[in-house]
Design an enzyme around this catalytic site. Sequence first.
Site, mmCIF file in Angstrom:
data_model
loop_
_atom_site.group_PDB
_atom_site.id
_atom_site.type_symbol
_atom_site.label_atom_id
_atom_site.label_comp_id
_atom_site.label_asym_id
_atom_site.label_seq_id
_atom_site.Cartn_x
_atom_site.Cartn_y
_atom_site.Cartn_z
ATOM 1 N N HIS A 336 -2.878 -5.658 5.826
ATOM 2 C CA HIS A 336 -2.366 -6.080 7.138
ATOM 3 C C HIS A 336 -3.463 -6.719 7.977
ATOM 4 O O HIS A 336 -4.658 -6.594 7.691
ATOM 5 C CB HIS A 336 -1.746 -4.901 7.892
ATOM 6 N N CYS A 354 -6.207 1.334 4.599
ATOM 7 C CA CYS A 354 -5.554 0.052 4.326
ATOM 8 C C CYS A 354 -6.568 -1.034 3.998
ATOM 9 O O CYS A 354 -7.778 -0.858 4.152
ATOM 10 C CB CYS A 354 -4.719 -0.380 5.527
#
Length: 406
Positions: A336, A354
């Site tokens: 992301h 992430c």
Amino acid sequence: MRSRWTTLLVVSALALTACSNSDTSWKSPGGGTGGSGGPAADAKKIRISAPADGAKDVTTGLDLVFDAPATAEVTLQDATGAAVTGTVVQQQSTRPPSAGPSASAAPVDGVHWVPDKQLKWATEYTATVKSDGATGEVKFTTMAKPSNFVRVTSQIGDNQVVGVGMPMILSFANDIPKDARAGVQRRLFMSSDPPQEGVWNWFSAKEVHFRPKEYWQAGTKLKLRAALGGVSMGGKTYAEKDLTVDATVGKRLIMDVDNTTKKMTITEDGVVIKTMPVSLGKPSNPSDSGNFIVMVKNEWEWFDSSTYGVPVDSPDGYRTKVQYPQRITWSGQYIHAAPWSVDDQGRRNVSHGCVNISLELAQWLYTVTHLGDPVIVKNTEERVKYGDGWTDWELPWDQYVKGSAL
């Protein structure tokens, strides 16, 4: 940044056969397009071994079995004379029960013929088989419509374009008991064009996946008929209707994330099209290495640490609107946009697990990916737990095939 959520989802080797506009035959889980004939019929009568003549409560997911050449002429009509078309399929040594909701799934030898659509509930049918002057005929009645149904859904939609790593995934609203899985799997008719070897794997009690031995070839056409209407899902539960899926595999786009270099390399059909700096999970919350695929992608999501027990107002808490998230694990590992860590990207790991990239690169990546595109993360401190996401590619082929119920 990592956000966790809770979600409800849903062998033998199979050489997939090609499908085209002119080929309407469904391929059985044993592979191939035709059945092998049983003992030659005598000059007067062909033996139909299932269903029995006069049988009641026959499943609407019919499997007609007879001893005659696979080229025999088969007709199936209801009491009004309406005809039902069908196709000879190659079955394995076991088959779905043809008579009665609790009928045994004992092996039945012979040629297997499957209707092209689910039969009607509580309806009398006549099946006739003819070959070389010999004839066989049975009359039977299908089961009444049950009251307990299990919802069956596909994670791939009609006309969807998917990545080369995307399994065909069927999800069930209820757990499917182990003793019912073989009967379900035998009614899953999968084909690809061009043909590629693959297998069904019971990923969990609520999901069965079909994965090719290697990544799908770019441009492959996928076709599934889950002929499950009237088939037992265990106990006194049944599938209500059949389900079909037609989809296409897109380009061979692969994202390779290396913690050693802190870079992501994107290849398309084997050619590098972009390399970008990344920041992965910090030492206290490292990213998992593994063979992932993109499972969910959105233009934005709220990431909230309280969803996995960390209060938003605590030192490690957060509630942030994140742009262009692409989920690769159910526990919350994403690729992301992270504009707050741009200075760290390519240098050090500062995320909650992430893969952080810049806003500009995240927007570009979002425009080129599909569900099922492979994401390979390597050289981190941890390895993904099997089942945390669609981790089908974590298993080598010889282990993956063991997940079949056949």
